[in-house]
Motif scaffolding. Sequence first.
Motif, PDB file in Angstrom:
ATOM      1  N   LEU A  96       0.805  -1.222   0.000  1.00 36.14           N
ATOM      2  CA  LEU A  96       0.000   0.000   0.000  1.00 36.14           C
ATOM      3  C   LEU A  96       0.841   1.275   0.000  1.00 36.14           C
ATOM      4  CD1 LEU A  96      -2.773  -0.999   2.580  1.00 36.14           C
ATOM      5  CD2 LEU A  96      -2.962  -0.918   0.080  1.00 36.14           C
ATOM      6  N   VAL A  97       2.044   1.224   0.572  1.00 38.60           N
ATOM      7  CA  VAL A  97       2.801   2.449   0.794  1.00 38.60           C
ATOM      8  C   VAL A  97       4.139   2.477   0.061  1.00 38.60           C
ATOM      9  CG1 VAL A  97       3.857   3.925   2.568  1.00 38.60           C
ATOM     10  CG2 VAL A  97       1.707   2.733   3.048  1.00 38.60           C
ATOM     11  N   ILE A  98       4.883   1.381   0.084  1.00 37.62           N
ATOM     12  CA  ILE A  98       6.239   1.376  -0.467  1.00 37.62           C
ATOM     13  C   ILE A  98       6.265   1.008  -1.945  1.00 37.62           C
ATOM     14  CG2 ILE A  98       8.564   0.445  -0.213  1.00 37.62           C
ATOM     15  CD1 ILE A  98       7.618   2.103   2.164  1.00 37.62           C
ATOM     16  N   VAL A  99       5.492   0.006  -2.329  1.00 38.05           N
ATOM     17  CA  VAL A  99       5.545  -0.527  -3.692  1.00 38.05           C
ATOM     18  C   VAL A  99       4.904   0.381  -4.748  1.00 38.05           C
ATOM     19  CG1 VAL A  99       4.665  -2.408  -5.156  1.00 38.05           C
ATOM     20  CG2 VAL A  99       5.807  -2.937  -3.002  1.00 38.05           C
ATOM     21  N   PRO A 100       3.834   1.146  -4.464  1.00 38.04           N
ATOM     22  CA  PRO A 100       3.099   1.823  -5.545  1.00 38.04           C
ATOM     23  C   PRO A 100       3.934   2.669  -6.486  1.00 38.04           C
ATOM     24  CG  PRO A 100       1.791   1.911  -3.550  1.00 38.04           C
ATOM     25  CD  PRO A 100       3.119   1.314  -3.165  1.00 38.04           C
ATOM     26  N   VAL A 101       5.061   3.194  -6.045  1.00 36.72           N
ATOM     27  CA  VAL A 101       5.888   3.979  -6.960  1.00 36.72           C
ATOM     28  C   VAL A 101       6.381   3.128  -8.130  1.00 36.72           C
ATOM     29  CG1 VAL A 101       8.076   3.569  -5.744  1.00 36.72           C
ATOM     30  CG2 VAL A 101       7.765   5.667  -7.072  1.00 36.72           C
ATOM     31  N   GLN A 102       6.510   1.831  -7.928  1.00 35.45           N
ATOM     32  CA  GLN A 102       7.004   0.959  -8.996  1.00 35.45           C
ATOM     33  C   GLN A 102       5.980   0.808 -10.124  1.00 35.45           C
ATOM     34  OE1 GLN A 102       9.057  -2.655  -7.551  1.00 35.45           O
ATOM     35  NE2 GLN A 102       9.051  -1.740  -5.508  1.00 35.45           N
ATOM     36  N   PRO A 103       4.726   0.435  -9.857  1.00 33.21           N
ATOM     37  CA  PRO A 103       3.747   0.396 -10.961  1.00 33.21           C
ATOM     38  C   PRO A 103       3.489   1.775 -11.551  1.00 33.21           C
ATOM     39  CG  PRO A 103       2.652  -0.003  -8.867  1.00 33.21           C
ATOM     40  CD  PRO A 103       4.131  -0.100  -8.615  1.00 33.21           C
ATOM     41  N   ASP A 136       3.416  -4.701 -14.097  1.00 36.66           N
ATOM     42  CA  ASP A 136       3.404  -6.048 -13.535  1.00 36.66           C
ATOM     43  C   ASP A 136       2.344  -6.132 -12.433  1.00 36.66           C
ATOM     44  OD1 ASP A 136       5.505  -6.541 -15.201  1.00 36.66           O
ATOM     45  OD2 ASP A 136       7.050  -6.405 -13.656  1.00 36.66           O
ATOM     46  N   GLY A 137       1.421  -7.071 -12.581  1.00 40.01           N
ATOM     47  CA  GLY A 137       0.333  -7.203 -11.624  1.00 40.01           C
ATOM     48  C   GLY A 137      -0.893  -6.400 -11.979  1.00 40.01           C
ATOM     49  N   ASP A 138      -0.963  -5.896 -13.205  1.00 36.06           N
ATOM     50  CA  ASP A 138      -2.061  -5.007 -13.588  1.00 36.06           C
ATOM     51  C   ASP A 138      -3.436  -5.671 -13.496  1.00 36.06           C
ATOM     52  OD1 ASP A 138      -1.864  -6.697 -15.813  1.00 36.06           O
ATOM     53  OD2 ASP A 138      -0.774  -5.197 -16.978  1.00 36.06           O
ATOM     54  N   THR A 139      -3.527  -6.968 -13.770  1.00 33.13           N
ATOM     55  CA  THR A 139      -4.829  -7.622 -13.772  1.00 33.13           C
ATOM     56  C   THR A 139      -5.424  -7.749 -12.375  1.00 33.13           C
ATOM     57  OG1 THR A 139      -3.772  -9.801 -13.675  1.00 33.13           O
ATOM     58  CG2 THR A 139      -4.314  -8.926 -15.858  1.00 33.13           C
ATOM     59  N   ASN A 140      -4.574  -7.645 -11.347  1.00 30.70           N
ATOM     60  CA  ASN A 140      -5.061  -7.716  -9.972  1.00 30.70           C
ATOM     61  C   ASN A 140      -5.388  -6.345  -9.400  1.00 30.70           C
ATOM     62  OD1 ASN A 140      -4.639 -10.595  -9.803  1.00 30.70           O
ATOM     63  ND2 ASN A 140      -2.451 -10.158  -9.624  1.00 30.70           N
ATOM     64  N   GLY A 141      -4.991  -5.302 -10.089  1.00 29.20           N
ATOM     65  CA  GLY A 141      -5.256  -3.950  -9.620  1.00 29.20           C
ATOM     66  C   GLY A 141      -4.249  -3.445  -8.625  1.00 29.20           C
ATOM     67  N   ILE A 142      -3.571  -4.341  -7.930  1.00 29.95           N
ATOM     68  CA  ILE A 142      -2.549  -3.998  -6.947  1.00 29.95           C
ATOM     69  C   ILE A 142      -1.470  -5.071  -7.017  1.00 29.95           C
ATOM     70  CG2 ILE A 142      -3.721  -5.225  -5.071  1.00 29.95           C
ATOM     71  CD1 ILE A 142      -2.737  -3.018  -3.173  1.00 29.95           C
ATOM     72  N   THR A 143      -0.247  -4.712  -6.722  1.00 28.28           N
ATOM     73  CA  THR A 143       0.854  -5.658  -6.892  1.00 28.28           C
ATOM     74  C   THR A 143       1.759  -5.663  -5.675  1.00 28.28           C
ATOM     75  OG1 THR A 143       2.761  -6.224  -8.278  1.00 28.28           O
ATOM     76  CG2 THR A 143       2.235  -3.882  -8.064  1.00 28.28           C
ATOM     77  N   TRP A 144       2.417  -6.824  -5.448  1.00 24.95           N
ATOM     78  CA  TRP A 144       3.416  -6.854  -4.375  1.00 24.95           C
ATOM     79  C   TRP A 144       4.830  -6.785  -4.919  1.00 24.95           C
ATOM     80  CZ3 TRP A 144       0.716 -11.826  -2.515  1.00 24.95           C
ATOM     81  CH2 TRP A 144       0.969 -12.895  -3.351  1.00 24.95           C
TER      82      TRP A 144
END
Length: 398
Positions: A96-103, A136-144
């Motif tokens: 929710l906080v650290i990863v979003p900059v990547q997508p 990466d992970g677009d079909t799930n709406g959120i990615t790890w």
Amino acid sequence: MTRRHDIDALRALAFALLILYHWGMLYVGDWGWHIKSTHTADWLQIPMLVVNRWRMSLIFLISGISSAFLMARTGGFAFLGQRTWRLLLPLVFGMLVIVPVQPYVQGIQTGFVKPGFFDFLFRYYEFKPWPKGAFDGDTNGITWNHLWYLAYVWAFTVALVLVKPLLDSRPGLRVRAAFTGLRGWALLLIPAIPIAIETVTLQGHFEDTGDLVHDGYRDVLYFTMFLYGFWLARSGGVWDELARLRRRALVAALLLFPVYYGLGVALPDDAPGAQQLIWALRSVYIWWAIAAVLGWSKAYLDRPFPWLGWATEAVFPWYVLHQSLIVLLAYWLVPLRLPAGIEASAVLIGTVAGCWIGFAIIRRVPLLRPLFGMKFRPRETRPTASTLRIAEPANELA
């Protein structure tokens, strides 16, 4: 039994290598990633492949070792409860906080996301699928993204607790004794056989999705390595043997890699049995490389280095932070068209500095500590090197 300093040191070094590997992904030619530099080089594929084939298997093996120590201390379901808190909380927070900059950065590169990070976040937090190919992970709406490891370790922890009665049964103990009783070339060959069988039978049927549920090949491979670590943890004799075999394992791995890599280049894709042969040889290479790493670590890292306490505590926060920092720094620096050496150095130095500063803050703020896999409060006192025992690690990343 005194604490295994080599395991603590190996854990820290394995994740340091992971950071360097992800930095290299920015520059290796013809490999897709969240963002790529304009200074890519195809020759980087070979050193990256040398590491790529065994780096995550090693990390999961270390995870199994740590799990053996922790489970012996706390018991099965208490151990599962601790691991659930210490793994899933950082995973959710990181997503929710650290990863979003990547997508966000990747979506800008692919053209599916418009500049404006907060606008992106509003859409991202809707948890709805994105157009295919956005990131990466677009079909799930959120990615790890790089935090996938935490989900896998937690799943393996659940599996370990469930199969523990079987492992402790008479047949299970016989299998463990047979594994830890291997010596000489048997130790370098027999553990590679399950890896080869899994690879030959499963890899062709599963893509590396990183989503746990549809990642059958890596699920089986990494759980095997996790179980190897669980068996190896408290078996002193096999560690002494790995240390004795370290030169043999290293030379064998270095000789085998060009053979299997060369066959992969030379053999036609449709040659009967070619892919299976290459996969089998790669499996042996993976185990030989890991055996060499374990042997050299036991021989030279089993001592209380001055930096070890700090590094053991820093591993988890550095792991959570590093890839988002690499991607963000690349997003800022790549458009500047700096010379390759300056750009690469700036990304690496900036990542290290960001992780260092981030950890310095996180370790001092009780509310932040559990969000990055650390205990809520630091230990009141630190035991001296002479009194350290096999006990709960400073964090549970591995």
